[in-house]
Each structure stands twice: as structure tokens, then as C-alpha cells.
Design an enzyme around this catalytic site. Structure first.
Site, PDB file in Angstrom:
ATOM      1  N   LYS A 106       0.838  -1.197   0.000  1.00 58.61           N
ATOM      2  CA  LYS A 106       0.000   0.000   0.000  1.00 58.61           C
ATOM      3  C   LYS A 106       0.875   1.251   0.000  1.00 58.61           C
ATOM      4  O   LYS A 106       1.463   1.632   1.009  1.00 58.61           O
ATOM      5  CB  LYS A 106      -0.912   0.049   1.229  1.00 58.61           C
ATOM      6  CG  LYS A 106      -1.954   1.146   1.046  1.00 58.61           C
ATOM      7  CD  LYS A 106      -2.406   1.779   2.334  1.00 58.61           C
ATOM      8  CE  LYS A 106      -1.793   3.085   2.703  1.00 58.61           C
ATOM      9  NZ  LYS A 106      -1.912   4.199   1.783  1.00 58.61           N
ATOM     10  N   GLU A 122       8.944   1.498  11.210  1.00 55.21           N
ATOM     11  CA  GLU A 122      10.021   2.440  10.871  1.00 55.21           C
ATOM     12  C   GLU A 122       9.411   3.824  10.954  1.00 55.21           C
ATOM     13  O   GLU A 122       8.647   4.223  10.070  1.00 55.21           O
ATOM     14  CB  GLU A 122      10.533   2.180   9.450  1.00 55.21           C
ATOM     15  CG  GLU A 122      11.214   0.857   9.266  1.00 55.21           C
ATOM     16  CD  GLU A 122      12.569   0.786   9.936  1.00 55.21           C
ATOM     17  OE1 GLU A 122      13.016   1.782  10.545  1.00 55.21           O
ATOM     18  OE2 GLU A 122      13.181  -0.282   9.864  1.00 55.21           O
ATOM     19  N   CYS A 161      13.581  10.664   6.916  1.00 50.00           N
ATOM     20  CA  CYS A 161      13.307  10.303   8.312  1.00 50.00           C
ATOM     21  C   CYS A 161      14.534  10.459   9.192  1.00 50.00           C
ATOM     22  O   CYS A 161      14.422  10.842  10.343  1.00 50.00           O
ATOM     23  CB  CYS A 161      12.793   8.881   8.392  1.00 50.00           C
ATOM     24  SG  CYS A 161      13.897   7.749   7.573  1.00 50.00           S
ATOM     25  N   GLU A 184       9.424  16.455  14.857  1.00 47.26           N
ATOM     26  CA  GLU A 184       9.893  16.234  13.492  1.00 47.26           C
ATOM     27  C   GLU A 184       9.242  17.264  12.557  1.00 47.26           C
ATOM     28  O   GLU A 184       8.019  17.322  12.457  1.00 47.26           O
ATOM     29  CB  GLU A 184       9.506  14.821  13.063  1.00 47.26           C
ATOM     30  CG  GLU A 184      10.154  14.401  11.777  1.00 47.26           C
ATOM     31  CD  GLU A 184       9.795  12.974  11.394  1.00 47.26           C
ATOM     32  OE1 GLU A 184       8.639  12.560  11.597  1.00 47.26           O
ATOM     33  OE2 GLU A 184      10.675  12.277  10.859  1.00 47.26           O
TER      34      GLU A 184
HETATM   35  P1  NAD Z   1       2.165   8.649   7.538  1.00 52.25           P
HETATM   36  O1  NAD Z   1       2.310   8.035   8.877  1.00 52.25           O
HETATM   37  O2  NAD Z   1       1.195   9.744   7.363  1.00 52.25           O
HETATM   38  O3  NAD Z   1       1.776   7.560   6.452  1.00 52.25           O
HETATM   39  C1  NAD Z   1       2.602   6.434   6.185  1.00 52.25           C
HETATM   40  C2  NAD Z   1       1.773   5.382   5.485  1.00 52.25           C
HETATM   41  O4  NAD Z   1       0.838   4.846   6.431  1.00 52.25           O
HETATM   42  C3  NAD Z   1       0.931   5.902   4.320  1.00 52.25           C
HETATM   43  O5  NAD Z   1       0.870   4.909   3.303  1.00 52.25           O
HETATM   44  C4  NAD Z   1      -0.434   6.109   4.962  1.00 52.25           C
HETATM   45  O6  NAD Z   1      -1.490   6.059   4.037  1.00 52.25           O
HETATM   46  C5  NAD Z   1      -0.488   4.944   5.933  1.00 52.25           C
HETATM   47  N1  NAD Z   1      -1.366   5.125   7.094  1.00 52.25           N
HETATM   48  C6  NAD Z   1      -1.753   6.281   7.683  1.00 52.25           C
HETATM   49  N2  NAD Z   1      -2.554   6.028   8.739  1.00 52.25           N
HETATM   50  C7  NAD Z   1      -2.668   4.681   8.831  1.00 52.25           C
HETATM   51  C8  NAD Z   1      -3.350   3.792   9.728  1.00 52.25           C
HETATM   52  N3  NAD Z   1      -4.077   4.237  10.748  1.00 52.25           N
HETATM   53  N4  NAD Z   1      -3.217   2.475   9.533  1.00 52.25           N
HETATM   54  C9  NAD Z   1      -2.448   1.986   8.526  1.00 52.25           C
HETATM   55  N5  NAD Z   1      -1.819   2.773   7.637  1.00 52.25           N
HETATM   56  C10 NAD Z   1      -1.898   4.105   7.794  1.00 52.25           C
HETATM   57  O7  NAD Z   1       3.647   9.079   7.120  1.00 52.25           O
HETATM   58  P2  NAD Z   1       4.088   9.878   5.837  1.00 52.25           P
HETATM   59  O8  NAD Z   1       3.688  11.300   6.077  1.00 52.25           O
HETATM   60  O9  NAD Z   1       3.655   9.180   4.592  1.00 52.25           O
HETATM   61  O10 NAD Z   1       5.657   9.723   5.900  1.00 52.25           O
HETATM   62  C11 NAD Z   1       6.489  10.575   6.619  1.00 52.25           C
HETATM   63  C12 NAD Z   1       6.869   9.941   7.944  1.00 52.25           C
HETATM   64  O11 NAD Z   1       7.523   8.701   7.704  1.00 52.25           O
HETATM   65  C13 NAD Z   1       7.836  10.761   8.740  1.00 52.25           C
HETATM   66  O12 NAD Z   1       7.465  10.741  10.085  1.00 52.25           O
HETATM   67  C14 NAD Z   1       9.150  10.042   8.552  1.00 52.25           C
HETATM   68  O13 NAD Z   1      10.083  10.237   9.572  1.00 52.25           O
HETATM   69  C15 NAD Z   1       8.699   8.642   8.463  1.00 52.25           C
HETATM   70  N6  NAD Z   1       9.705   7.848   7.771  1.00 52.25           N
HETATM   71  C16 NAD Z   1      10.418   6.932   8.497  1.00 52.25           C
HETATM   72  C17 NAD Z   1      11.396   6.169   7.887  1.00 52.25           C
HETATM   73  C18 NAD Z   1      12.177   5.146   8.651  1.00 52.25           C
HETATM   74  O14 NAD Z   1      12.731   4.258   8.026  1.00 52.25           O
HETATM   75  N7  NAD Z   1      12.230   5.198   9.959  1.00 52.25           N
HETATM   76  C19 NAD Z   1      11.645   6.331   6.523  1.00 52.25           C
HETATM   77  C20 NAD Z   1      10.888   7.279   5.819  1.00 52.25           C
HETATM   78  C21 NAD Z   1       9.909   8.021   6.462  1.00 52.25           C
END
Ligand code: NAD
Length: 489
Positions: free
Chosen positions: A176, A251, A285, A383
Site C-alpha cells: 500500500k 520504521e 526520516c 519532526e
Molecule cells: P504517515 O504516517 O502519514 O503515512 C505512512 C503510510 O501509512 C501511508 O501509506 C499512509 O497512508 C499509511 N497510514 C496512515 N494512517 C494509517 C493507519 N491508521 N493504519 C495503517 N496505515 C496508515 O507518514 P508519511 O507522512 O507518509 O511519511 C512521513 C513519515 O515517515 C515521517 O514521520 C518520517 O520520519 C517517516 N519515515 C520513516 C522512515 C524510517 O525508516 N524510519 C523512513 C521514511 C519516512
């Protein structure tokens, strides 16, 4: 304006619309124009994809040899390589990163697939030295059906960090992508078909996290969810996954420090630290968003950092002159603006940047730095996920380590020093999933990546990434001799 790309989902080996027939638009953040349209799935679409994945897993995929699984991953890598340019352009078009950044991501993604192609038949169980009349051994078995939930900052690379090891381990998956950036993951799923991966082993469903993502997390027939996203999302996922005792890899976010000691090569430290906060427009991230510089060289570092940051070019991601491309969404741009305003109210000193690039229809923000930041400020604790560096000072070694560790997160850190002992002591003392010494690198496919504390748990990449998609089964074989029984006549 060119016509938007029209993409379908992949379920059970077929290109499909959402059952509702609904679609949503994907923007090009550098132009503000529609770039693509993809199906808007709901929970029922997820159910169909999970059933397909289960059938494929139980039906044939789990019996395909590890060598053959590696071979199809290798074919997928070659197909991606043949279309690397198209993928890089698509990545730039919906994420906003510069074309060289997208090309680098695609290159690394191919290398990641190759890594897991090679690793598939080298991930072994163990023979355990138990009692001499027993053969004890472990088997690494696939976890089963996995939900792979991807964020928008590295739409292709992070999809493959999950897909590569999951397939190498013998799992079937429902991928997804994030709603802002679903295009390259969908393109990759369609390539998986071409690579000869059996129908149903790879499914890709697009739609909101609150319905599609959530259903993957709550679905009783999904064995594991691996999600990369915000810490707040990770908490929701962990809570909801508890009901079905799903395995989860989280992550999550970061607020990663760079520690610049006075004995560091300052020229290198300045340029590398700029790269670690401004690459991908700071939407990384493990961006080194908190930079602590030892008192004695603080002013010198700051002067050079500001002077060089002001020279970075922000603009059209397809223009080879641009160092920094677009912010991926209007929502993210507003978040950055909110934090820059907040930092000023909190008393951080804005020394460069601090504004949008107004001359453009897309979402662009100048690389920005705050000086004299301390860990009590929200800009240093939360963040921002944008091109905003928070620079502060530290005194002695202990003060530096204390400041680096004073954060809810624990994803990564960089240490700049010419003293070997300082470097290794810091590597030991910093609580983060990865510590890098004297380099602008973020990660390699071969070594594990992931967080401590609020940055989540579980590891991706390397052999550790593969561990996360397997269960360890113990097998005990008697070689003869007495065994425990009830003492019946
Ligand atoms: P997000 O949490 O908004 O969304 C991430 C994914 O989860 C998306 O596909 C979203 O549709 C899905 N999602 C959202 N709510 C959900 C739920 N309740 N249940 C299941 N899925 C759900 O994050 P984002 O804005 O897409 O990405 C940015 C974030 O990701 C930042 O916080 C960044 O630090 C983090 N990030 C972490 C890493 C790592 O490896 N640690 C790498 C890249 C990004």
C-alpha cells in the site's frame, strides 16, 4: 499540459479498478498540475487482495525454492534497470525530488533487489549443540501474508526495502503506497508480474491510510505489517495490530543529531551536514535535523554553513542546476511554515532561508537554518520533515552526548571528529539505530536500518531485514535413548 497517467491496481495478477469505481488524482508538486489518477480502494478491495495473497502463499509460492525466488527477484531488478529512466522521471514527477536524487533512488532500489536476490538462498537456520542424542535445528519459514505500508518521501525505495526481503523469504504481499505518491509502487507491482512472480504473490492497493492501511492492520488473515510512517501512525498500528497479534515492523520518525567536535575537518562537516539535512528537501526520516557544534568552532561552523546554504538552488526538479526540488504536498509545505514561525517565537535565531520560493506554481521552500537552538524548543523536539536545520552548541564530550540523546527519537546520528576514541565512544554512547562517523552517507543496502525509542523497532535492509519476514521454527529429532514419560506400570 500532458494528459494524466491512468494507472490500475494489481490484485491476483490482474489490473483492477476499485470495486466502487472511485479514483483520486495525484499531483506534480513542482507544477501544481495533475500527474496521474489511481483507484481509490476501500476495505473490501483490501479483503480481495488479502484473499489472493493467501491463496498464492498457500497454493504454490511457499514451495518455490529459495534459489528460484532469488531468480525472480533478479529478473525484477533487470526489468527495473531497463526502465530506470522512466521510473526516475515518475518518482520526480509525483514526489518533487530532483531528477539526480530520483535516479540515485532507482539505482539503489535495483541494488536492493539484487541484494535480496542473492540473499534468498543464503538465509540459513542453525544446527544447535544440544544433548548428544538429539539433532536440534532451526528452520527459517516465511511469516505468511504481509501488508507493506509505504510513506511518500521515498515511494519506490521504501516499497522495495519491504518487498525485496518479503519475497526472498517466501511471503506473499499486499503493498500500500502513500496516497501522495502511489505511481512508482504501482509501476513496480506491474513489473513483478512481468518478472514471472506468480499471480497473487504481489498485490498493490491504493487508497487512504485510514481505510486501506487500517484494514491491512486489522485483517485477521494478514500475518505481518511493516509500516514506515509517522510515530503517531506507528502507535495506532501497534494498538490495532494487537487484536490479531500481528507481527509489526515500525520504521517511524526521527530527530537525528549530528555532533561536530572541535577537532573535526570543518569543511567536510559543513558540506556533509548540509547534505544530511537538505537532501530530498529535508523530507528524510533520518535527516540530521539537530546539529550540535562544539563551542570552540561553533561560530566558524555557523558562518560557513549559512554562507554555503544561501548558495543552494531551489527549483524545478528537472533542471540540472537545482540542488533542492519541491516539497511533496501543500500539507507538508504548511507544516514547514508552521514550524519556522514557531521556532522564531521560541527564540531560535533564523540565520538563513525561512520562506517559500514564491515565483513558482509548485511547493518550494528555501533551505533554512536556526542558530542557538536548544533541546527545550519544539523545533528541536518535533519532526519538521523539511529543509530546516536546528543548530546549537555543546561544551565537553558528555554535554554533546547528553544533547544528542535528549530526544524521544533514536533513529540515527553522525559524529564528526578526528579522534578515533571519541568516535567509537560516541558510537557506543548514542542511543540510535545507526551511528555514522565522518560521512554524509545515510545507509547501505547491506547493513541494517531502523530505530530505537520512538523511532520504532525492527530492522530493514541487510540480513536483518530478511529476519523480519521469517519465523524461526525449532525441530528436535531423537537419535535414540531414554525420553521423559509418565512412570506407568
Ligand atoms: P504517515 O504516517 O502519514 O503515512 C505512512 C503510510 O501509512 C501511508 O501509506 C499512509 O497512508 C499509511 N497510514 C496512515 N494512517 C494509517 C493507519 N491508521 N493504519 C495503517 N496505515 C496508515 O507518514 P508519511 O507522512 O507518509 O511519511 C512521513 C513519515 O515517515 C515521517 O514521520 C518520517 O520520519 C517517516 N519515515 C520513516 C522512515 C524510517 O525508516 N524510519 C523512513 C521514511 C519516512
Amino acid at each position: 499540459m500532458t494528459e494524466p497517467l491512468v494507472l490500475d491496481m494489481l490484485v491476483d495478477g490482474r489490473k483492477v479498478e476499485a470495486r466502487s469505481g472511485e479514483r483520486f488524482d495525484v499531483l506534480n508538486p513542482a507544477t501544481g498540475e495533475d500527474y496521474a489518477t489511481v483507484p481509490k480502494a476501500d476495505a473490501e478491495d483490501v479483503d480481495v487482495a488479502v484473499e489472493a495473497a493467501r491463496r498464492a502463499f498457500e497454493g504454490s509460492w511457499r514451495d518455490v525454492s529459495a534459489t528460484d525466488r532469488g531468480a525472480v527477484l533478479g529478473r525484477l531488478a533487470r526489468l527495473l534497470e531497463a526502465r530506470a529512466d522512466e521510473f526516475a522521471r515518475a518518482e520526480t514527477a509525483h514526489n518533487g525530488k530532483t531528477l539526480p536524487e530520483a535516479e540515485f533512488d532507482v539505482h539503489e532500489t535495483i541494488a536492493c533487489l539484487d541484494y535480496y536476490a542473492g540473499a534468498a538462498n543464503k538465509h540459513m537456520g542453525e544446527q544447535i549443540p544440544g544433548p548428544t542424542n538429539f539433532l536440534l535445528y532451526t528452520r527459517r519459514e516465511p511469516v505468511g501474508v504481509c501488508g507493506l505500508i509505504v510513506p511518500w518521501n521515498f515511494p519506490l525505495a521504501i516499497a522495495v526495502w519491504k518487498l525485496g526481503p518479503a519475497l526472498a523469504a517466501g511471503c506473499a504481499v499486499v503493498l500500500k503506497p502513500a496516497s501522495d505518491t502511489p505511481v512508482t509502487a504501482l509501476m513496480l507491482a506491474h513489473l513483478a508480474e512481468e518478472a514471472g512472480i506468480p499471480p497473487g504473490v504481489v498485490n498493490c492497493v491504493t487508497g487512504p491510510g485510514s481505510t486501506v492501511g487500517r484494514r491491512l492492520v486489522t485483517h485477521p488473515d494478514v500475518d505481518k505489517v511493516s509500516i514506515t510512517g509517522e510515530t503517531v501512525t506507528g502507535k495506532d498500528v501497534m494498538r490495532e495490530a494487537a487484536e490479531t497479534l500481528k507481527r509489526v515492523t515500525l520504521e517511524l520518525g526521527g530527530k537525528s543529531p549530528a555532533l561536530v567536535f572541535a577537532d573535526a575537518d570543518l569543511d567536510q562537516a559543513v558540506d556533509a551536514t548540509m547534505f544530511q539535512i537538505y537532501a530530498n528537501a529535508g523530507q528524510v526520516c533520518d535527516a540530521r535535523s539537530r546539529i550540535f557544534v562544539q563551542e570552540r568552532v561553533y561560530d566558524d561552523f555557523l558562518r560557513r554553513f549559512v554562507e554555503r546554504t544561501a548558495r543552494l538552488k531551489v527549483g524545478d526538479p528537472l533542471d540540472p542546476e537545482s540542488h533542492i526540488g519541491a516539497i511533496t504536498s501543500a500539507r507538508q509545505l504548511e507544516r514547514i511554515e508552521h514550524y519556522v514561525e514557531l521556532g522564531q517565537k521560541e527564540g531560535a535565531r533564523l540565520v538563513v532561508g525561512g520562506e517559500r520560493v514564491e515565483a513558482s506554481a509548485g511547493y518550494f521552500y528555501r533551505p533554512t537554518a536556526f542558530a542557538d537552538v536548544d533541546n527545550s524548543m519544539r523545533v528541536a523536539r518535533e519532526e519538521i520533515f523539511g529543509p530546516v536545520a536546528c543548530i546549537g552548541r555543546f561544551g565537553d564530550y558528555d554535554d554533546g552526548i547528553a544533547k544528542a540523546n535528549d530526544t524521544p527519537y533514536g533513529l540515527a546520528a553522525t559524529v564528526w571528529t578526528s579522534d578515533l576514541s571519541t568516535a567509537h565512544r560516541a558510537a557506543n554512547d548514542i542511543r540510535a539505530g545507526g551511528v555514522w562517523i565522518n560521512t554524509s552517507e545515510f545507509l547501505f543496502n547491506e547493513s541494517p536500518f531502523g530505530g530505537m525509542k520512538a523511532s520504532g523497532y525492527g530492522r530493514e535492509l541487510g540480513v536483518h531485514g530478511l529476519d523480519g519476514y521469517t519465523e524461526v521454527k525449532n525441530v528436535g529429532v531423537s537419535l535414540g535413548g531414554e525420553m521423559p514419560t509418565f512412570a506407568l506400570e
